[in-house]
Structures are given as structure tokens and as C-alpha cells.
Design an enzyme around this catalytic site. Sequence first.
Site: not given
Lengths: 226, 105, 199
Positions: C107-109, C104
Site C-alpha cells: 500500500c503506502s505505509c 511499501c
Amino acid sequence: MNGIHDMGGMHGMGPINPEIDEPVFHADWERRMFALWTAAFAAGMYNDNEFRFAIESRSAEEYLSESYYQHWLVCMEKVLIDKGQFTRADLEAVWANAPGTGASGGGAGSGQALPADQVIPVFMGGASARIDADVAPKFKAGDAVVARNINPAGHTRLPRYLRGKGGTIEKDHGVFGFPDSMAHGEGETPQHVYCVRFDAREVWGESAPARDSFYVDMWDDYLDPA
Amino acid sequence: MNGIHDLGGMHGMGPVNPETDEPVFHADWERRVFALMMAIPGSVYNIDEFRHTIERMEAAEYLSTSYYEHWLHCLEVLMIEKGQFERAELEAAWSNAASAANGSA
Amino acid sequence: MADHDHTEPPSDTALRVKALESLLLEKGLVEADTLDAIIQLYEHNVGPQNGAKVVARAWSDPDYKARLLADATPAIAELGYGGVQGEDMVVVENTSDVHNLLVCTLCSCYPWPVLGLPPVWYKAAPYRARAVSEPRAVLKEFGVEIREGVEVRVWDSTAELRYMVLPERPAGTEGLGEDELAALVTRDSMIGVALVEST
């Protein structure tokens, strides 16, 4: 926004450094922070896109020097103040007193807390971001498309490294809300999201391996016909 | 390289903040760093090597340090890479400077 | 610009979190028991052991594998897994011709119901920056050498779909049952930065 968070393809970020047998949390405050964030999220106090934009709005220096859960902490404070859940003065009162004593001097609560017996049903059930709206798709599988060259100062989920690049619609995922409007209280703007395939050479040039590719999910408003 | 130095078009970098009646240097060490960099013979390094040494700084460090700190970083790193002195010699100089500063305090 | 009436936040992060928690508790926005239940759920009950069972089932049951690749969310729900950050799942299969890698960049999906919470390196700048521009070099650093004829597909999770890699079943595991197979499957293999080894 063209912020430091949009780092796909950037150089100079250092080694990856995976941690062997990494624990889920590295300190007790990370546990508490994760739980606070998810409890408030489940209670509907903000949406993903509003929160993501708050993180993206940290200065580049703060973004790179703060840890992941430090982002969550400062952004949760900011978003809840912006949403009127408490005031900056409430928060400062807690900082000035010994935190944890409950002596904030703030007003009564709003009572929208998620009860503990709802944790399993809410989190194991989830809530799909799909929107049940009758919106016609602009594209279908196999269509050649170009990712738009947009540079909004607000939130967007169209990464810089793909803007202006040509790809192919792989699959229509259905209708979802549009992050660029949802982050800013401008409504859901429901539209189709597609899985789009890009060749690595289209994105990175001739030095990329010929067969490699990217699959990236894109909203209708990020795409033009090729 | 697609480094943090390549800032064109980025958002979130904050206000421009011009300084009224800005002096040429803001501290004596800035004078020294500038003079050192200028005084080193051109045969030791070229301008592109100088720039690329700064571009290779770790992104968070690049953003949190000042302009002449970048130059200082460059002086240290580039001179070691060019074999003008060794890391151990630099560290010895750091110790000597610290001792001298303590002695004169 | 300095405003001396402002109280600065505690410099100790743990104290600043405690301050936020006490304020939210007092305002009735969260309940203490709820926080404990969330921590228990994501620190102990939900993690890559769930995804490993999905992979083991797919390796053992061709019909299940077909359902998983065609429509992952209901297939994963057959094993009792689902929920927040996994409401709309896609599973991509590694084969002798294709190697998939998840990232991702923005962000941090990450697919919580099958992999739990993401490791620090997945959320940090170096991986997010490099996984898209030099995936083969990143894979090599993780000890995965990709042959030239193999296509590397990088999946950048920009929307609300969540991805999981179905790794290749290693040779020499023909006689193993689902539990034994699941024990071989690592978190990293389901992100795509590792292969599954038979021992």
C-alpha cells in the site's frame, strides 16, 4: 488476496517519474479527502485493515487507473455504508442535490465526531497498534523460517513475492493484532511480529546481487520453522 | 516478465460472464484486425514476439482494452519495431482515416 | 442489470468529495474545524523537516545516535516528534557497507511524524513493483550509484512498524552545527533514494 495491489516484483508498471518540488496535495479536493479520512479514522469508524481491504477490492483496472486519493474517496464511501454510518440512499440524495448544500435528507448524526481541539493531541500522540497480551512467541532471533504459501481471498499482509521463501528471524517486535482477521471483523488474534531477513537470491534467483537482502515484518501465522 | 498478463491465481478479476450465442467477431474492425494479423507474412514476426508485445503493454491499458485492441496495439507497435513502417506514416494514416470518416459522415 | 433508479456519483471527483463531506458533516461524523486543523497539521507543520532534525542530531551526538538506532520511537520523541503512523519507529543506518531503501509494496505505509505524507511516486505502482526486484536499477534512476561491495537492504513495510533511513553524513560537514546539517538532509535521503550532499 492476490490482488493487483500486491505488486512487489511486477514488471510493466512504467517509469517512476518523481515530481520536482511536489506539493503535499495536488488539488483542494485531495486536502479535503485526506482530512475527512483521518478525522473519521481518529473517531474510530474503521480500522486500517478494513480500509486497506476495501482498496484492495477495487477491480484491477480501477486500482491502476484511479489516483491515490480517488481510492480513498470511493473506499471511504463504501466502508462507511458497510459500517452503517449512512446509507447508499443518503449518499445518492447528496449526489442528486447540489453537493455542499447540506440537503441530504438523511437522519440525525451519531455525534462521534473528533473535536478540532483534539486534533493535535490525537494525531501527535498516536495510538500504537501493539497489543498488551501475554502471547508466547513461536520464534526467536536467529531462527530459520519459511514464509507460508497461503493464498487467502481476504486481506493479508504476506506479499506474494515472499511466499515459500526461506529467511531468518532478525528481531521480535512484540505482539500485534493479525490483519487477516482484523480486516474481516474476526477479532485481533494477537501474535508476535518479527523482522525477517531474506536474501535477495532466495527471493529473485541467481541473477540478484549476492549480498543484497530484504527485511520484512511478518506475523507468527505467516511463518513455519525451516 | 512478471507482467499483468501473468494472471494465474489472481483475485479480484470479476465474474466470468459467458455470452450466449456469441458471434465470432463483435465489430467489423475486429474482423479486419484478425485478418491483418493473420495475413502478415510469418517472416516479419514470430508468435513469441507477438505475445511479448502485448505483455509489454502498460498494465492499466492492458486491463482496460479488449482482446482485439491488444492485437491492434501489437500490430502498430511490432510493425514499427520491425521497420515495416514508421510512426510518422502511421500517424499520417490516422489523419487520412479521420478525414475520410468525416467526409463520408 | 442496469438499475435506472440509481443516482450515479458525480463524475467530477472534487464534487464527489464535497458530497461526502456534506453528508459526514450533517451526520455529525466530522466537524468542519477539525478538517481544517488536520490539513494545517499535515500540509504545513509535519514534514521531512522533522526527520532532518533527527538526522542532524544523530550526526552531532553519538549518544543520541546510539539511542535512535537502539529504540527509535523514544529517541525521536526527545525532539518532540511522534504520533499517528509513527507510533513504532525503526531507524536504519546507511554506512559505507550498507545502503537501506524503504518501500511499501502492498500500500503506502510511511513514517508521517518524521517525513510527512508520502510523495505520489512512493505510492504509485512503478516504485512499489520495482523497489524490491531491482533496487539498484531504481537507485540509479534516482542518481544513486551503489558500489558492488555494498549490501542493499530493502525494507518492505508490511506491518505497523514504520521505518526511516539515517543517511551517511557527507564529508566536509565537520564544522557545521545541527541547523546547518538539517538543512542538507532531504526527504529522499531518508527514504533511501538519495544521498546527502555537502552543498
